[in-house]
Scaffold this motif. Sequence first.
Motif, PDB file in Angstrom:
ATOM      1  N   GLU A 155       0.837  -1.208   0.000  1.00  0.00           N
ATOM      2  CA  GLU A 155       0.000   0.000   0.000  1.00  0.00           C
ATOM      3  C   GLU A 155       0.863   1.245   0.000  1.00  0.00           C
ATOM      4  N   ARG A 241      -4.156  15.049  -5.432  1.00  0.00           N
ATOM      5  CA  ARG A 241      -3.679  14.019  -4.505  1.00  0.00           C
ATOM      6  C   ARG A 241      -2.753  14.618  -3.449  1.00  0.00           C
ATOM      7  N   SER A 305       3.246   7.424   0.769  1.00  0.00           N
ATOM      8  CA  SER A 305       1.914   6.924   0.428  1.00  0.00           C
ATOM      9  C   SER A 305       1.134   8.045  -0.256  1.00  0.00           C
ATOM     10  N   GLN A 307      -2.737   9.630  -1.498  1.00  0.00           N
ATOM     11  CA  GLN A 307      -4.199   9.633  -1.312  1.00  0.00           C
ATOM     12  C   GLN A 307      -4.821  10.577  -2.315  1.00  0.00           C
ATOM     13  N   SER A 308      -5.901  10.157  -2.951  1.00  0.00           N
ATOM     14  CA  SER A 308      -6.630  11.085  -3.827  1.00  0.00           C
ATOM     15  C   SER A 308      -7.461  12.012  -2.956  1.00  0.00           C
TER      16      SER A 308
END
Length: 321
Positions: A155, A241, A305, A307-308
């Motif tokens: 992830e 993002r 990492s 994230q949208s």
Amino acid sequence: MEKALLDTDGGRIPALEARWGRAPGVTFEQRFGGTVAVLEAAGSTAVIAMQGAQVLSWRPAGHVEDALWLSPQAKLGTGRAVRGGIPVCWPWFGPHPEGADKPAHGFVRAAPWRVAGSAVSDRRARLVLSFDATRVDPGLWPHCAQAEIEITVGEALTVTLSTLNVSEAPISLTMALHTYLSVGDIARVEVRGLEEQVYVDQLAGHARKKQSAGISFDAEVDRIYQATPDTVIVSDEVLGREIRVAKTGSLSTVVWNPWIEKGGRLGDLGDDGYRRMVCIEAANAGGDTVTLAPGARHRMTTEISVQSVCIQTRSLNRGRV
Ligand code: BG6
């Protein structure tokens, strides 16, 4: 599943496949004119060059865009470090403090590394690369240490740089995981998490300054934020993002964008490369030096990492360039 022996086959793909391959999670290929490992797990894919143990690409699950920026001129085997991805700066960051004849950012980023381990599970793929600096010319670096890079894909993308002092004297060093993040347009990016922190301004004679608000970009930025162990967030309005850069074992955070003039001088950024990248580097640099006792090991990890999100323009300097 872990294999712990050193690879002795250099970049030969069949030998690497036989010994360390774990298809489809860990495979080896020829790309960019050199040998790379491809790590695939949980829908995300990373490409890692044996040269420099350099991550060249990481596409997180569910995202079309790479999280990392890579020069359109990326080529392995030229004797020069590839610009982009995550170059490893070790055992010093920036220019060598004493020798102008020594390479900037240390000597491992264009050197061949060896595979030292590979593993896969349902959710993760892992590769370990090692560099034995006990055999380096003492004129270049008069110490005995071993460096290891462990890359885990799932992830998140996790990269750990570890240093083992195998000498009988203490060793002091600086280092960075010089991460080039890909952004839609640098003028519409904000970097958060360094507010109120002190930084060394590399463009102002190493003056120490204090950051007031989030960082936006309308000129060259080259800063070493000191005593900053916390997570940094790169908020990208154009790509919609946020990239989180978390870390451990790192007290410094380097923020760098060369902007137009320096970007042109570098010669390998591409036409508008400066607009499409920002470096957020987990580091120990500036005044944050690591000293290792004989036999001691230091680990520095960066975890990236994506994230949208829907990002409002807010204070971003849209339209200023
Ligand atoms: C950054 C430094 O980490 O790397 C900058 O803070 C430097 O000063 C930049 O210009 C790129 O270095 P290089 O050696 O890859 O061109």
